[in-house]
Design a protein around this motif. Structure first.
Motif, PDB file in Angstrom:
ATOM      1  N   GLU A 365       0.825  -1.205   0.000  1.00 24.17           N
ATOM      2  CA  GLU A 365       0.000   0.000   0.000  1.00 24.17           C
ATOM      3  C   GLU A 365       0.862   1.259   0.000  1.00 24.17           C
ATOM      4  O   GLU A 365       0.583   2.224  -0.727  1.00 24.17           O
ATOM      5  CB  GLU A 365      -0.923  -0.011   1.231  1.00 24.17           C
ATOM      6  N   ALA A 366       1.910   1.252   0.809  1.00 23.64           N
ATOM      7  CA  ALA A 366       2.792   2.422   0.877  1.00 23.64           C
ATOM      8  C   ALA A 366       3.500   2.656  -0.454  1.00 23.64           C
ATOM      9  O   ALA A 366       3.640   3.802  -0.911  1.00 23.64           O
ATOM     10  CB  ALA A 366       3.809   2.233   2.006  1.00 23.64           C
ATOM     11  N   LEU A 367       3.938   1.580  -1.108  1.00 24.00           N
ATOM     12  CA  LEU A 367       4.625   1.730  -2.388  1.00 24.00           C
ATOM     13  C   LEU A 367       3.663   2.193  -3.477  1.00 24.00           C
ATOM     14  O   LEU A 367       4.058   2.953  -4.375  1.00 24.00           O
ATOM     15  CB  LEU A 367       5.295   0.413  -2.777  1.00 24.00           C
ATOM     16  N   ARG A 368       2.412   1.755  -3.414  1.00 24.98           N
ATOM     17  CA  ARG A 368       1.432   2.251  -4.384  1.00 24.98           C
ATOM     18  C   ARG A 368       1.205   3.748  -4.200  1.00 24.98           C
ATOM     19  O   ARG A 368       1.058   4.488  -5.184  1.00 24.98           O
ATOM     20  CB  ARG A 368       0.108   1.483  -4.231  1.00 24.98           C
ATOM     21  N   TRP A 369       1.179   4.198  -2.941  1.00 22.75           N
ATOM     22  CA  TRP A 369       1.064   5.639  -2.679  1.00 22.75           C
ATOM     23  C   TRP A 369       2.247   6.377  -3.300  1.00 22.75           C
ATOM     24  O   TRP A 369       2.081   7.435  -3.921  1.00 22.75           O
ATOM     25  CB  TRP A 369       1.013   5.895  -1.175  1.00 22.75           C
ATOM     26  N   LEU A 370       3.453   5.818  -3.150  1.00 22.41           N
ATOM     27  CA  LEU A 370       4.650   6.458  -3.701  1.00 22.41           C
ATOM     28  C   LEU A 370       4.534   6.584  -5.218  1.00 22.41           C
ATOM     29  O   LEU A 370       4.803   7.657  -5.786  1.00 22.41           O
ATOM     30  CB  LEU A 370       5.881   5.633  -3.317  1.00 22.41           C
ATOM     31  N   GLY A 371       4.120   5.503  -5.877  1.00 18.56           N
ATOM     32  CA  GLY A 371       3.996   5.546  -7.335  1.00 18.56           C
ATOM     33  C   GLY A 371       2.910   6.488  -7.820  1.00 18.56           C
ATOM     34  O   GLY A 371       3.035   7.086  -8.896  1.00 18.56           O
ATOM     35  N   ALA A 372       1.854   6.641  -7.020  1.00 18.17           N
ATOM     36  CA  ALA A 372       0.732   7.478  -7.442  1.00 18.17           C
ATOM     37  C   ALA A 372       0.948   8.958  -7.158  1.00 18.17           C
ATOM     38  O   ALA A 372       0.330   9.808  -7.812  1.00 18.17           O
ATOM     39  CB  ALA A 372      -0.546   7.015  -6.728  1.00 18.17           C
ATOM     40  N   ASN A 373       1.805   9.310  -6.199  1.00 18.02           N
ATOM     41  CA  ASN A 373       1.924  10.690  -5.752  1.00 18.02           C
ATOM     42  C   ASN A 373       3.280  11.343  -5.988  1.00 18.02           C
ATOM     43  O   ASN A 373       3.378  12.568  -5.917  1.00 18.02           O
ATOM     44  CB  ASN A 373       1.607  10.775  -4.249  1.00 18.02           C
ATOM     45  N   VAL A 374       4.304  10.572  -6.267  1.00 17.25           N
ATOM     46  CA  VAL A 374       5.651  11.130  -6.449  1.00 17.25           C
ATOM     47  C   VAL A 374       6.080  10.836  -7.891  1.00 17.25           C
ATOM     48  O   VAL A 374       6.271   9.665  -8.257  1.00 17.25           O
ATOM     49  CB  VAL A 374       6.632  10.531  -5.435  1.00 17.25           C
TER      50      VAL A 374
END
Length: 379
Positions: A365-374
């Motif tokens: 979940e954290a890595l998906r956030w990284l890919g979606a926001n950075v």
């Protein structure tokens, strides 16, 4: 009755002691060599040993809060932990478009060929000496899939600098969290760009609870090693991007604190950070004291006060739990202090302790956030 409260803990110890005394008293009656007496002796020894093990486990759990309460234990066994998402400060995209002051490593146009062995999974270990800190330590690198292929010789990659907890070491991210496999899964799901993971040693000297900070003169300058020397070495050694939107940190427990500290204090180097069960002020053990209470470093490493006065333009993904005594109080203070341009997405678990299984489950979940926001990590 609380799982970590004195009533339960003392009850377990009392039952264990009573069982031991009972076995000592009853042992002479179990000495005849009939099958029933032999079974009785085996059962008595097994009972006492299991109770001793239970006593040790409950005491360790109370000390480290692997399971914070009965609900947490039930949630861990069932695989379900309730969570709430909170957003504080500004938007991640806006924060990362804002210029950040400070120094950052610049990627070399050409990099040397790798001279160390690379495992089949793409892992390599290096011994690195930092020119600014003077420290030497181990750095584990997890290469993106295909990095060494001829077809990718011009391709550059974003960098995720990963910090381990205490006591631990860089290989925890590879052997326990399986960071390379999780990233490959997210890449295949088109949620993340192929990423180079850099995992530096934090305990310098080995075994010291440095919390990743710079000590007073004469003591290890670990922050400089982690945030200046290691990125500089990475930029000279691997095909990586230079833009801060392509550099992020991640850490769990003490490493979560280091990830937050590195990102907040070095926004020109790191555009984002992932904090798993971390905290926002250093928590030194009894055997390492890097600076006195009067040192200006006390204020430097008080992150709630830092972001209240000068919020940096970075984005953070933060996990904590109401039941995580090590993480929750300082995380709540940090969230209250957060304002623009800093952007924070917090995942607050209702009942979860301070343990690796919680963070492993949240890593995708954290890595998906990284890919979606950075932007630099986006597929």
């Amino acid at each position: 009755m609380s799982l970590t409260g004195p009533l339960f803990l003392n009850a377990v110890l009392l039952v264990t002691a009573a069982a031991f005394v009972l076995v000592v008293v009853a042992w002479p009656r179990l000495t005849p060599r009939t099958p029933w007496h032999v079974a009785g002796r085996v059962g008595a020894l097994l009972m006492v040993n299991l109770l001793v093990l239970l006593s040790a486990v409950t005491q360790l759990n109370a000390a480290y809060l692997f399971f914070a309460d009965w609900t947490d234990l039930q949630g861990a066994l069932s695989g379900h932990v309730a969570q709430t998402g909170l957003d504080r400060g500004g938007a991640a995209s806006k924060a990362l478009r804002t210029p950040a002051s400070g120094q950052a490593a610049h990627a070399s146009r050409t990099v040397p060929a790798l001279t160390v062995p690379v495992s089949a999974s793409g892992m390599a270990q290096f011994k690195v000496t930092g020119p600014l800190s003077g420290l030497s330590g181990t750095v584990v690198v997890q290469l993106p899939q295909g990095y060494t292929s001829a077809a990718a010789h011009r391709k550059r990659y974003p960098v995720l600098e990963a910090y381990h907890g205490y006591p631990s070491g860089p290989l925890t991210w590879v052997k326990i969290f399986h960071i390379g496999d999780v990233i490959r899964q997210q890449v295949q799901a088109r949620a993340l760009r192929p990423t180079l993971v850099v995992i530096p040693q934090i305990e310098i000297p080995t075994g010291a609870d440095t919390e990743g900070v710079n000590g007073a003169p004469g003591l290890p300058q670990v922050e400089t090693w982690l945030t200046r020397d290691v990125p500089g070495w990475v930029a000279r050694t691997f095909r990586v991007e230079s833009n801060r939107n392509s550099w992020a940190t991640i850490g769990y427990s003490a490493g979560g604190w280091v990830a937050a500290m590195s990102t907040i204090l070095h926004p020109a180097q790191y555009g984002a950070g992932i904090v798993l069960g971390g905290y926002f002020k250093p928590q030194f053990g009894p055997f390492y004291n890097p600076y006195p209470p009067s040192s200006p470093l006390v204020r430097r490493y008080d992150l709630p006060e830092v972001v209240k006065a000068r919020p940096p333009p970075v984005a953070l993904w933060v996990e904590t739990s109401h039941s995580d005594a090590l993480s929750y109080t300082s995380s709540a203070a940090f969230l209250r202090a957060t304002h623009r341009p800093l952007a924070v997405h917090a995942v607050v678990l209702q009942n979860a302790g301070h343990r690796e299984s919680v963070w492993i489950n949240l890593l995708p979940e954290a890595l998906r956030w990284l890919g979606a926001n950075v932007r630099g990590f986006g597929p």
